[in-house]
Design a protein around this motif. Structure first.
Motif, PDB file in Angstrom:
ATOM      1  N   LYS A   1       2.742 -59.110  37.130  1.00 36.71           N
ATOM      2  CA  LYS A   1       2.554 -58.834  38.540  1.00 36.71           C
ATOM      3  C   LYS A   1       3.869 -58.425  39.186  1.00 36.71           C
ATOM      4  O   LYS A   1       4.917 -58.959  38.860  1.00 36.71           O
ATOM      5  N   LEU A   2       3.777 -57.482  40.110  1.00 34.03           N
ATOM      6  CA  LEU A   2       4.931 -57.074  40.901  1.00 34.03           C
ATOM      7  C   LEU A   2       4.566 -57.271  42.366  1.00 34.03           C
ATOM      8  O   LEU A   2       3.413 -57.077  42.734  1.00 34.03           O
ATOM      9  N   PRO A   3       5.526 -57.644  43.202  1.00 32.72           N
ATOM     10  CA  PRO A   3       5.190 -57.972  44.589  1.00 32.72           C
ATOM     11  C   PRO A   3       5.085 -56.758  45.509  1.00 32.72           C
ATOM     12  O   PRO A   3       4.859 -56.897  46.703  1.00 32.72           O
ATOM     13  N   THR A   4       5.220 -55.567  44.956  1.00 30.00           N
ATOM     14  CA  THR A   4       5.490 -54.371  45.761  1.00 30.00           C
ATOM     15  C   THR A   4       4.463 -54.051  46.843  1.00 30.00           C
ATOM     16  O   THR A   4       4.823 -53.624  47.931  1.00 30.00           O
ATOM     17  N   LEU A   5       3.176 -54.201  46.565  1.00 30.64           N
ATOM     18  CA  LEU A   5       2.166 -53.814  47.563  1.00 30.64           C
ATOM     19  C   LEU A   5       1.539 -55.029  48.237  1.00 30.64           C
ATOM     20  O   LEU A   5       0.392 -54.978  48.693  1.00 30.64           O
TER      21      LEU A   5
ATOM     22  N   ILE B   1       4.399 -62.750  33.307  1.00 32.88           N
ATOM     23  CA  ILE B   1       3.720 -62.646  34.599  1.00 32.88           C
ATOM     24  C   ILE B   1       3.506 -61.168  34.889  1.00 32.88           C
ATOM     25  O   ILE B   1       4.439 -60.442  35.190  1.00 32.88           O
TER      26      ILE B   1
ATOM     27  N   GLU C   1      10.135 -63.760  37.505  1.00 37.22           N
ATOM     28  CA  GLU C   1       8.866 -63.390  36.892  1.00 37.22           C
ATOM     29  C   GLU C   1       9.024 -63.052  35.422  1.00 37.22           C
ATOM     30  O   GLU C   1       8.046 -62.821  34.728  1.00 37.22           O
TER      31      GLU C   1
ATOM     32  N   LEU D   1       0.066 -54.855  41.329  1.00 35.37           N
ATOM     33  CA  LEU D   1       1.065 -54.561  42.357  1.00 35.37           C
ATOM     34  C   LEU D   1       0.862 -55.461  43.570  1.00 35.37           C
ATOM     35  O   LEU D   1       1.405 -55.215  44.644  1.00 35.37           O
TER      36      LEU D   1
ATOM     37  N   LEU E   1      11.546 -51.612  50.965  1.00 35.13           N
ATOM     38  CA  LEU E   1      10.708 -50.543  50.402  1.00 35.13           C
ATOM     39  C   LEU E   1       9.940 -49.788  51.473  1.00 35.13           C
ATOM     40  O   LEU E   1       9.756 -48.587  51.392  1.00 35.13           O
TER      41      LEU E   1
ATOM     42  N   MET F   1      11.201 -52.599  42.628  1.00 38.03           N
ATOM     43  CA  MET F   1       9.911 -53.107  43.090  1.00 38.03           C
ATOM     44  C   MET F   1      10.053 -54.401  43.898  1.00 38.03           C
ATOM     45  O   MET F   1       9.084 -54.859  44.487  1.00 38.03           O
TER      46      MET F   1
END
Lengths: 192, 326
Positions: free
Chosen positions: B36-40, B34, A133, B67, A89, A84
């Motif tokens: 949250k993921l930075p993917t989107l 945290i 994170e 995301l 990506l 991720m």
């Protein structure tokens, strides 16, 4: 992980493969890395070993096993999936995620990231973001079985199994017993 | 992987298991410091809701935000729709604002399909419930919940599991999506409802049907209660609420006749005392609250798999070299 994708393609094109490390070499390199990690950090109590899927995880488990033998207590190894956090990506269809397993709270610990091949450094950059994170480690160190050069980011490994100078057209294939039924490192393609 | 999620029937076994496996990994994000993921990051997701909803809208919003996508919430109430704007013009407006995904709930069956096929939007279209047609993410989260309880170590499918779905099948979009997905995953579905609440053509569904709840309890691994949809009831489908609840409601006596490992599910919102008694709803074997938690993970998985990768699959080849070097 990446190296094996390369290998699958190289195999199909019947590229010549040159074995550079056999099972004994890998075993010796991992034993040395284990001792170097312990020597640098003096104590295993504040250490968290995290492998990067898929082959990094198996390497992390092997190092943890060796460390447990030396220290005489059980040392766990975890896994950190970085999918991720990748910077590429958008360039490929979405890929499946790997398992993340953090054995211990990482706050204030020394985290040792473990991967099979260090190449552009982008995977490690993603791993550092992922760690960020999950908590605030006291320090992050990097152990790799193979460093093949060609870095694209200011990242270096603290513990290296073998430095393997390669050209960009060559591919490095790491095979591990747990997945590939043998332990070996081979270079494929190029003018071998 | 498909581009839009309009029907649970669009998913083959590989895609379905891939979504569930991805959700399994994403479930862990909720327990991190945290979440949250930075993917989107930098992608825009529009929640286009023409019908009231609590959990689905909030669940999609939470999933998109975890995301790091930007979320725009649109509800028909208080928008230009109440001035008579058509779905097409609403969609074109959203497209002009650059929506990467449109999550649509609509009171008309087929509205998401129309939105996707008419090319009114370039973004991915995700069906969040259309009329009495389908609600694919609900089916996915139900399958995910079943898998976590009943098939942890399997091949990722639900092969051989017996799922009994009880209640207002006629008006339920949840059941239609569930039947399609559960068939794909190999489960055996039994549908129990009064004859008046079974749709025409149910003989062609890959299910067994029964009018008698008690006879299908002993072998059930999962009992899924459906809400009696009072707002869609414009004819008398059963004599009285009390009679319905006596014959088709899940109470403690019926719960006790289930196998020990069986779980009780409900897509919500519940009518306590109607299709399910309060005791059963709050029982340890009821996984209704867990379904909501799992909903966020499953919707994150859907958003990631539809939006996380390359928008255009033709770029794949040029990108390979880059990926190899990562």
């Amino acid at each position: 992980m990446v190296a094996s994708d390369d290998a699958a393609r190289a195999d199909s094109s019947h590229a010549p493969a040159r074995t550079v490390l056999d099972d004994q070499d890998i075993s010796r390199a991992l034993t040395r890395i284990t001792h170097e990690i312990l020597e640098r950090n003096r104590d295993s109590a504040g250490l968290v070993l995290l492998g990067i899927p898929t082959r990094g995880v198996h390497l992390a488990r092997r190092i943890a096993r060796r460390m447990s033998d030396v220290e005489g207590r059980d040392i766990p190894a975890g896994a950190l999936d970085i999918t991720m956090y990748r910077d590429d990506l958008r360039l490929k269809p979405a890929r499946a995620l790997e398992h993340t397993e953090i054995p211990d709270d990482i706050d204030g610990k020394v985290v040792v990231l473990i991967d099979d091949v260090l190449f552009s450094g982008r995977t490690i950059r993603a791993a550092l973001d992922a760690l960020n994170e999950l908590g605030r480690p006291k320090a992050v160190q990097l152990a790799v079985l193979i460093d093949r050069g060609h870095r694209e980011l200011p990242i270096r490994a603290d513990f290296v199994g073998k430095n393997l100078p390669t050209s960009l057209v060559e591919r490095v294939k790491v095979s591990l017993d747990e997945i590939d039924d043998l332990d070996a490192v081979a270079i494929m393609g190029g003018q071998a | 992987m498909i581009k839009n999620l309009l029907s649970a029937g669009d998913l083959d076994r590989t895609d379905a298991i891939r979504i569930l496996d991805t959700a399994e990994e994403l479930l862990g994000v909720a327990s991190r410091p945290i979440k949250k993921l930075p993917t989107l990051r930098g992608r825009t997701v529009v929640n286009l809701f023409f019908e009231d909803s609590t959990r689905t809208r909030i669940s999609f919003e939470a999933a998109a935000k975890r995301l790091s996508a930007d979320v725009i919430n649109f509800s028909a109430k208080g928008s230009s729709v109440s001035k008579g704007e058509s779905l097409k013009d609403t969609a074109l407006t959203l497209q002009a604002m650059g929506a990467d995904a449109v999550i649509i709930r609509h009171h008309s069956s087929g509205a998401p399909h129309r939105l996707a096929q008419a090319k009114w939007t370039n973004g991915a279209v995700i069906n969040a419930g259309d009329g009495t047609h389908e609600h694919p993410t609900q089916a996915l989260l139900d399958a995910f919940t079943m898998r976590r309880h009943l098939a942890k170590d399997g091949d990722g499918s639900l092969t051989g599991k017996n799922v009994t779905i009880v209640g207002d099948v006629l008006h339920s979009r949840v059941v239609r999506s569930n039947v399609l997905l559960l068939e794909t995953l190999g489960a055996n579905v039994t549908i129990v409802a009064p004859p008046t609440l079974l749709p025409v053509g149910i003989d062609h569904w890959p299910v067994e049907t029964s009018y008698d709840l008690d006879s299908s309890l002993e072998k059930a691994d999962v009992v899924m209660m459906l809400r009696v949809q009072a707002e869609r009831m414009n004819a008398s489908y059963f004599p009285s609420a009390r009679e319905y609840s006596r014959r088709y409601g899940l109470d403690t006596a019926r719960l006790n006749r289930l196998p020990d490992h069986a779980i009780v599910m409900h897509p919500g919102p519940m009518n306590r005392g109607m299709e399910i008694t309060a005791d059963v709803a709050d029982h340890v074997r009821s996984v209704i609250v867990e379904q909501v938690t799992n909903g966020v993970a499953v919707r994150m998985a859907v958003l990631y798999l539809l939006l996380g990768g390359a928008a255009d699959e033709t770029t794949t080849d040029e990108a390979t070299t880059d990926k190899d070097r990562a």
